[in-house]
Design an enzyme around this catalytic site. Structure first.
Site, PDB file in Angstrom:
ATOM      1  N   SER A  29       2.023  10.679  -5.989  1.00 16.06           N
ATOM      2  CA  SER A  29       3.024  10.452  -4.949  1.00 16.06           C
ATOM      3  C   SER A  29       3.276   8.960  -4.794  1.00 16.06           C
ATOM      4  O   SER A  29       2.938   8.185  -5.694  1.00 16.06           O
ATOM      5  CB  SER A  29       2.567  11.090  -3.638  1.00 16.06           C
ATOM      6  OG  SER A  29       3.630  11.147  -2.715  1.00 16.06           O
ATOM      7  N   ASN A  30       3.868   8.550  -3.689  1.00 19.63           N
ATOM      8  CA  ASN A  30       4.150   7.134  -3.453  1.00 19.63           C
ATOM      9  C   ASN A  30       4.048   6.831  -1.961  1.00 19.63           C
ATOM     10  O   ASN A  30       3.751   7.711  -1.163  1.00 19.63           O
ATOM     11  CB  ASN A  30       5.525   6.768  -4.032  1.00 19.63           C
ATOM     12  CG  ASN A  30       6.628   7.577  -3.378  1.00 19.63           C
ATOM     13  OD1 ASN A  30       6.874   7.468  -2.181  1.00 19.63           O
ATOM     14  ND2 ASN A  30       7.267   8.445  -4.165  1.00 19.63           N
TER      15      ASN A  30
END
Ligand code: C5P
Length: 225
Positions: A29-30
């Protein structure tokens, strides 16, 4: 309210990160907090729009009066947006969509025992904004975001053309008061009017104020189209 700038206008917004599963317990993810997309959704609602917010996993309260569609992966976000695109007048892609997903998700938790390294095969996710740019119909206004660490304006100008958007909101990851997890943003807005890119450098403002600026510009582009 009913008398707002966007009364009767249908607005579709994406927000937050996506999560791309590796195995049943892990994901890629980020750092996206979703704040910009959620600010856009509540600002559009306050201006009288009918708002649909397609959101990845974030820890923000759902904005009042907004139709929520919760997704996890880029593929789910793609499906959610493409199913609703035809019905939207203004489309803002504020999500930080993962560019790559794990090609073959493991059914069971990957064990570390006996391994000194692990290689994951990744594959590109669908570009939702580019899909919208290809499938747009007259009267729709399309806005994307660009977060860059170098050559902000050059990259954002290129993105405007490549993704078929009317507007790109560009922010530098390295500018103080801009980017992930902050309540403020410092952006340059690029618009394509008569084929010529037009650049507008905005001062630092809250994400809520910026949301109003973005929506007002999109409403103006819609009227002039
Ligand atoms: O290509 P890049 O990720 O820098 O483009 C950013 C813009 O494109 C953002 O508006 C983002 O929401 C959108 N995007 C998308 N689908 C992807 C990747 C980016 O809609 N797979």
């Amino acid at each position: 309210g009913a008398e707002g700038l966007l009364s009767g206008v249908r607005v579709l917004i994406t927000a937050g990160p996506t999560r791309e599963p590796i195995d049943p317990v892990r994901f890629l993810s980020n750092h996206s907090s979703g704040r910009m997309g959620y600010a856009l959704a509540s600002a559009a609602h306050d201006l009288g729009a009918a708002v649909t917010l397609v959101s990845g996993p974030v820890s923000l309260p759902e904005p009042a009066g907004v139709t929520m569609v919760q997704v996890q992966t880029a593929a789910e976000m793609f499906d959610a947006v493409t199913a609703r695109f035809e019905q939207a007048d203004l489309v803002v892609m504020a999500a930080a969509v993962a560019d790559f997903a794990v090609a073959a998700q493991a059914d069971q938790k990957i064990k570390k025992r006996g391994r000194r390294a692990l290689t994951l095969q990744l594959e590109a996710t669908p570009d939702i904004l580019a899909w919208c740019g290809e499938h747009r119909h007259p009267g729709q206004v399309l806005c994307g975001f660009a977060m860059e660490t170098t050559e902000l304006v050059a990259h954002a100008t290129e993105k405007l053309a490549r993704k078929g958007a009317d507007m790109i909101v560009a922010n530098s990851l390295t500018t103080p008061g801009a980017g992930f997890g902050t309540d403020t943003n410092v952006v340059t807005i690029l618009t394509a009017t008569d084929g010529e890119p037009h650049r507008d450098d905005l001062p630092m403002m809250t994400k809520r104020e910026l949301a109003g600026q973005i929506l007002a510009r999109m409403a103006a582009l819609r009227v002039s189209a």
